[in-house]
Enzyme design. Structure first.
Site, PDB file in Angstrom:
ATOM      1  N   ASN A   1      42.866 -94.722  28.080  1.00  0.00           N
ATOM      2  CA  ASN A   1      42.416 -93.793  28.310  1.00  0.00           C
ATOM      3  C   ASN A   1      42.697 -92.158  29.272  1.00  0.00           C
ATOM      4  O   ASN A   1      41.328 -91.341  29.198  1.00  0.00           O
ATOM      5  CB  ASN A   1      40.778 -93.918  28.439  1.00  0.00           C
ATOM      6  CG  ASN A   1      40.133 -95.608  28.421  1.00  0.00           C
ATOM      7  OD1 ASN A   1      40.481 -95.270  26.797  1.00  0.00           O
ATOM      8  ND2 ASN A   1      39.923 -96.390  28.657  1.00  0.00           N
ATOM      9  N   ARG A   2      44.367 -92.039  29.463  1.00  0.00           N
ATOM     10  CA  ARG A   2      44.714 -91.107  29.677  1.00  0.00           C
ATOM     11  C   ARG A   2      44.146 -90.730  31.212  1.00  0.00           C
ATOM     12  O   ARG A   2      43.783 -89.333  31.935  1.00  0.00           O
ATOM     13  CB  ARG A   2      44.495 -89.617  28.948  1.00  0.00           C
ATOM     14  CG  ARG A   2      44.551 -89.472  27.399  1.00  0.00           C
ATOM     15  CD  ARG A   2      45.920 -89.947  27.581  1.00  0.00           C
ATOM     16  NE  ARG A   2      46.513 -89.513  26.367  1.00  0.00           N
ATOM     17  CZ  ARG A   2      46.587 -89.980  25.430  1.00  0.00           C
ATOM     18  NH1 ARG A   2      46.230 -91.321  25.253  1.00  0.00           N
ATOM     19  NH2 ARG A   2      47.035 -89.620  24.020  1.00  0.00           N
ATOM     20  N   LEU A   3      43.499 -92.031  31.928  1.00  0.00           N
ATOM     21  CA  LEU A   3      43.024 -91.705  32.818  1.00  0.00           C
ATOM     22  C   LEU A   3      44.627 -92.624  33.955  1.00  0.00           C
ATOM     23  O   LEU A   3      44.316 -92.827  34.540  1.00  0.00           O
ATOM     24  CB  LEU A   3      42.331 -92.539  33.185  1.00  0.00           C
ATOM     25  CG  LEU A   3      40.679 -92.178  32.675  1.00  0.00           C
ATOM     26  CD1 LEU A   3      39.429 -92.963  32.905  1.00  0.00           C
ATOM     27  CD2 LEU A   3      40.299 -90.965  33.381  1.00  0.00           C
TER      28      LEU A   3
END
Length: 219
Positions: free
Chosen positions: A194-196
């Site tokens: 989730n691009r975290l």
């Protein structure tokens, strides 16, 4: 063009190949760098020692190119080039540089910022002596970054150099050698879902300091 843009915009590659725990904050950043590089080598990442080095001269225009890490010392990172090349001239004007490693197979990257200087001559001499003879001759033949009329002129210069050093050892040119990047900032980046992404950063005030400030940053 629309189809091409659709390909770019619909590339939703996610990352799930690892994580960075806070335990890593306790490790010396150069030792951690060495560990990550070893893992990239063992996982057979493509050109694990390739790094994008960016320099900025007096005109303030950034310039980037891929070079190859050839040594990793406690003091920093070493690569080799022609001192009279564009990068060499910019380094002479401004010794602040950045370097970037990216290992797609591991979803990892390392960002380095710091001060650059010429490596000790004995290190450059030892490395140059270990290079294949063709590469040694090429270092003499190429006036790196200068304009040439055509490929033939370069090949003629190489033939001239071959004759010059026929049946002789090829010495290291004074205009060719190593640069040592002494880091003041090292960031370890691990892709996460989730691009975290995970980012753990090490900073110090100057290259002489042995004290690193460590922080975790938002992706």
């Amino acid at each position: 063009m629309k189809e091409f843009l659709d390909i770019l915009r619909n590339d939703h590659t996610d990352f799930d190949k690892g994580k960075l725990t806070d335990e890593l904050k306790k490790i010396d950043p150069m030792l951690l760098f060495k560990k990550w590089y070893q893992e990239a080598f063992e996982k057979q990442c493509v050109s694990p020692n390739s790094m994008t080095v960016s320099t900025v001269g007096v005109d303030l225009m950034p310039s980037s190119r891929v070079v190859y890490l050839k040594d990793l010392l406690a003091e920093g990172l070493i690569f080799y080039t022609n001192y009279e090349s564009e990068k060499g001239k910019q380094i002479g004007e401004n010794p602040q540089v950045s370097a970037l490693f990216f290992w797609d197979e591991l979803s990892r990257q390392i960002r380095v910022q710091g001060k650059i200087e010429k490596a000790p001559e004995f290190i450059s001499d030892e490395y140059f002596a270990s290079r294949p003879r063709g590469s040694q001759l090429g270092a003499w033949a190429s006036k790196q970054s200068e304009v040439i009329s055509d490929r033939v002129s370069l090949e003629k210069e190489l033939e001239r150099v071959k004759k010059q050093f026929k049946n002789k050892e090829v010495p290291r040119p004074e205009f060719w050698g190593g640069y040592l990047i002494r880091p003041t900032y090292i960031e370890f980046w691990q892709g996460r879902p989730n691009r975290l992404h995970d980012r753990i950063c090490f900073e110090r005030n100057n290259v002489e300091s042995e004290v690193w400030t460590v922080s975790r940053r938002n992706p």
